[in-house]
Design an enzyme around this catalytic site. Sequence first.
Site, PDB file in Angstrom:
ATOM      1  N   ALA A  11       0.840  -1.210   0.000  1.00 31.35           N
ATOM      2  CA  ALA A  11       0.000   0.000   0.000  1.00 31.35           C
ATOM      3  C   ALA A  11       0.866   1.248   0.000  1.00 31.35           C
ATOM      4  O   ALA A  11       0.529   2.256   0.611  1.00 31.35           O
ATOM      5  CB  ALA A  11      -0.916  -0.012   1.213  1.00 31.35           C
ATOM      6  N   GLY A  13       2.102   2.651  -2.930  1.00 34.47           N
ATOM      7  CA  GLY A  13       2.090   3.294  -4.252  1.00 34.47           C
ATOM      8  C   GLY A  13       1.616   4.736  -4.138  1.00 34.47           C
ATOM      9  O   GLY A  13       1.140   5.177  -3.086  1.00 34.47           O
ATOM     10  N   ARG A  17      -4.052   9.205  -8.989  1.00 34.63           N
ATOM     11  CA  ARG A  17      -5.317   9.315  -9.721  1.00 34.63           C
ATOM     12  C   ARG A  17      -6.556   9.438  -8.831  1.00 34.63           C
ATOM     13  O   ARG A  17      -7.621   9.778  -9.310  1.00 34.63           O
ATOM     14  CB  ARG A  17      -5.474   8.120 -10.679  1.00 34.63           C
ATOM     15  N   GLY A 104      -3.193  -3.572  -1.127  1.00 30.60           N
ATOM     16  CA  GLY A 104      -4.167  -2.839  -0.316  1.00 30.60           C
ATOM     17  C   GLY A 104      -5.293  -2.239  -1.135  1.00 30.60           C
ATOM     18  O   GLY A 104      -6.353  -1.937  -0.605  1.00 30.60           O
ATOM     19  N   ARG A 316     -31.052   5.327  13.358  1.00 26.78           N
ATOM     20  CA  ARG A 316     -29.661   5.719  13.582  1.00 26.78           C
ATOM     21  C   ARG A 316     -29.031   4.836  14.655  1.00 26.78           C
ATOM     22  O   ARG A 316     -29.715   4.020  15.286  1.00 26.78           O
ATOM     23  CB  ARG A 316     -29.623   7.196  13.942  1.00 26.78           C
ATOM     24  N   ASN A 360     -48.142   3.412  22.408  1.00 26.10           N
ATOM     25  CA  ASN A 360     -48.492   3.974  21.109  1.00 26.10           C
ATOM     26  C   ASN A 360     -48.064   5.443  21.075  1.00 26.10           C
ATOM     27  O   ASN A 360     -48.500   6.230  21.903  1.00 26.10           O
ATOM     28  CB  ASN A 360     -50.007   3.860  20.885  1.00 26.10           C
ATOM     29  N   ARG A 423     -52.763  21.540  27.026  1.00 24.08           N
ATOM     30  CA  ARG A 423     -53.434  22.248  25.956  1.00 24.08           C
ATOM     31  C   ARG A 423     -54.040  23.580  26.442  1.00 24.08           C
ATOM     32  O   ARG A 423     -54.633  23.644  27.509  1.00 24.08           O
ATOM     33  CB  ARG A 423     -54.550  21.333  25.483  1.00 24.08           C
TER      34      ARG A 423
HETATM   35  C1  UD1 Z   1       0.965  -4.563 -10.956  1.00 19.82           C
HETATM   36  C2  UD1 Z   1       1.696  -5.769 -11.570  1.00 19.82           C
HETATM   37  C3  UD1 Z   1       0.914  -6.243 -12.805  1.00 19.82           C
HETATM   38  C4  UD1 Z   1      -0.498  -6.560 -12.430  1.00 19.82           C
HETATM   39  C5  UD1 Z   1      -1.163  -5.369 -11.767  1.00 19.82           C
HETATM   40  C6  UD1 Z   1      -2.514  -5.764 -11.209  1.00 19.82           C
HETATM   41  C7  UD1 Z   1       4.072  -5.512 -11.107  1.00 19.82           C
HETATM   42  C8  UD1 Z   1       5.370  -5.085 -11.650  1.00 19.82           C
HETATM   43  N1  UD1 Z   1       3.024  -5.387 -11.928  1.00 19.82           N
HETATM   44  O1  UD1 Z   1       1.062  -3.513 -11.888  1.00 19.82           O
HETATM   45  O2  UD1 Z   1       1.534  -7.390 -13.350  1.00 19.82           O
HETATM   46  O3  UD1 Z   1      -1.238  -6.941 -13.583  1.00 19.82           O
HETATM   47  O4  UD1 Z   1      -0.381  -4.909 -10.655  1.00 19.82           O
HETATM   48  O5  UD1 Z   1      -3.192  -4.632 -10.740  1.00 19.82           O
HETATM   49  O6  UD1 Z   1       3.993  -5.960  -9.985  1.00 19.82           O
HETATM   50  N2  UD1 Z   1       3.087  -0.515  -4.624  1.00 19.82           N
HETATM   51  C9  UD1 Z   1       3.912  -0.240  -3.562  1.00 19.82           C
HETATM   52  N3  UD1 Z   1       5.141   0.280  -3.815  1.00 19.82           N
HETATM   53  C10 UD1 Z   1       5.585   0.510  -5.073  1.00 19.82           C
HETATM   54  C11 UD1 Z   1       4.738   0.227  -6.147  1.00 19.82           C
HETATM   55  C12 UD1 Z   1       3.486  -0.287  -5.896  1.00 19.82           C
HETATM   56  O7  UD1 Z   1       3.545  -0.446  -2.406  1.00 19.82           O
HETATM   57  O8  UD1 Z   1       6.732   0.962  -5.210  1.00 19.82           O
HETATM   58  C13 UD1 Z   1       1.748  -1.071  -4.343  1.00 19.82           C
HETATM   59  C14 UD1 Z   1       0.632  -0.142  -4.783  1.00 19.82           C
HETATM   60  O9  UD1 Z   1       0.241   0.690  -3.701  1.00 19.82           O
HETATM   61  C15 UD1 Z   1      -0.454  -1.124  -5.151  1.00 19.82           C
HETATM   62  C16 UD1 Z   1       0.300  -2.325  -5.676  1.00 19.82           C
HETATM   63  O10 UD1 Z   1       1.597  -2.227  -5.127  1.00 19.82           O
HETATM   64  O11 UD1 Z   1      -1.203  -1.531  -4.030  1.00 19.82           O
HETATM   65  C17 UD1 Z   1       0.356  -2.387  -7.179  1.00 19.82           C
HETATM   66  O12 UD1 Z   1       1.055  -1.283  -7.675  1.00 19.82           O
HETATM   67  P1  UD1 Z   1       0.740  -0.621  -9.095  1.00 19.82           P
HETATM   68  O13 UD1 Z   1       1.660   0.510  -9.292  1.00 19.82           O
HETATM   69  O14 UD1 Z   1      -0.709  -0.364  -9.216  1.00 19.82           O
HETATM   70  O15 UD1 Z   1       1.145  -1.815 -10.067  1.00 19.82           O
HETATM   71  P2  UD1 Z   1       0.718  -1.967 -11.569  1.00 19.82           P
HETATM   72  O16 UD1 Z   1       1.605  -1.152 -12.397  1.00 19.82           O
HETATM   73  O17 UD1 Z   1      -0.734  -1.762 -11.716  1.00 19.82           O
END
Ligand code: UD1
Length: 447
Positions: A11, A13, A17, A104, A316, A360, A423
Amino acid sequence: MARPAAAIILAAGQSKRMKSATSKVLHEIGGRSLLAHVLATCAALELERTVVVRSPEAGDVKDAAEAAGVPSAIQEKPLGTGHAVQAARKALGSFSGDVIVLYGDTPLVEPGTIERMLAARADGADVVVLGFIAANPGLYGRLIMDGNHLTCIVEAGDASAEERAIDFVNSGVMVAGAETLFGLLDSVSNKNASGEYYLTDVVSLANGKGLSCTAIECPEDEVLGVNSRAELAAAEAALQRRLRARALEAGVTMVAPETVFLSYDTALARDCWVGPNVVFAPGVKVGEGAEVRAFSHLEGATLAPGAQVGPFARLRPGAVVGKAARVGNFVEVKKAHIEDGAKVNHLSYIGDARVGANANVGAGVITCNYDGFDKHFTDIGEGAFVGSNTALIAPVVVEAGAYIGSGSVISKKVESDALALTRAEHKQIKGWAAKFRARKEKEKSKG
Ligand code: UD1
Ligand code: MG
């Protein structure tokens, strides 16, 4: 006993986006975060250890993982999925069993699917990858198969036109023995189209060493990844389809299931009846044979067997509706127990209260529970009758069997079986309206 397996949840990355101040994995579907879904899958598998890999800035991810009793490891820079797995190495310490790599941002993987992967490992495969047939293979890594044998994973950016035509692709989920995985990762380089250390390179390296790799297939819906708000909505839709199917399977009637929104923990007993356009936010339990009619919104509420709520009810947190009790249209209930057989049928607010069995509560009754500083309790006894448009100024007690005349403002205890009413006196002036009209009409004709 815990299973001799560990999970590494990636998690770290960048998730640009999402365009969000909140870490991507903390966005929610079905009433809990993407990360919480993945952690729940790990919990269901009863793993020995779980580690979340996060970026140094993602303090929110650290807190969320810790709240679930899971440590997080820091990946200093997002240098690729292979590099991210390595960041978890230290946190796994001397662990030597199977490692499951999960993302993640891929929240819908079922524990049963991971069990199939672990079974393939136990059957002798050194590396097991979870693949799926993609409707649109786009940017996914392509799985190059030779029969049951996975020879390599080619990332889209590095693939030839022929490889790009393959629609069996990598979900990202992988299982391998700890030693094999970390040993192979040491040899992964970043000489590829994106300059990243690819986890997927482990497959070709394993084959080069005479190890065996295979792929297990699952439906695409199970491995939907979330990179944008549109994909978050698509994952929500897939989860809702799954939750609705489970409810129907468990014996719940839904007139229009596609319009009912459920949470990860919605518990509907058999023979419940759910009308169209009902929303179940987290924490709702509905007993056997209870009815939730159209356009109701429930959160943190419990319905006993045979209870009826709605249409247009809002329950709620802390709302409890007893057996055969009824909460009707435009009624809001918060932290209140509507006991067995009691009725609150129209246009009311019942907060911080008890409505005793078979009482009621008439239309438009309001518990005035808040004085601007504190919340106060209203206690309505068994079989009491609260006339329409009564304001109950809490704290206040209406004893069993008491009767309150419509339009009253009640701020003192009403004794058992008494009548209370505040009342104003009814005045009547004979002929006044006719005289008034005659005067007005005369003025108008002059004017
Ligand atoms: C990756 C796979 C691809 C697969 C796809 C599925 C690799 C090289 N490629 O590509 O084959 O089809 O997922 O969705 O593994 N993350 C980190 N650190 C990093 C990079 C990524 O923690 O340095 C985590 C991201 O937060 C994410 C996951 O790894 O949870 C996947 O990373 P992402 O960059 O989306 O990989 P893809 O390029 O989509
Ligand atoms: Mg991705």
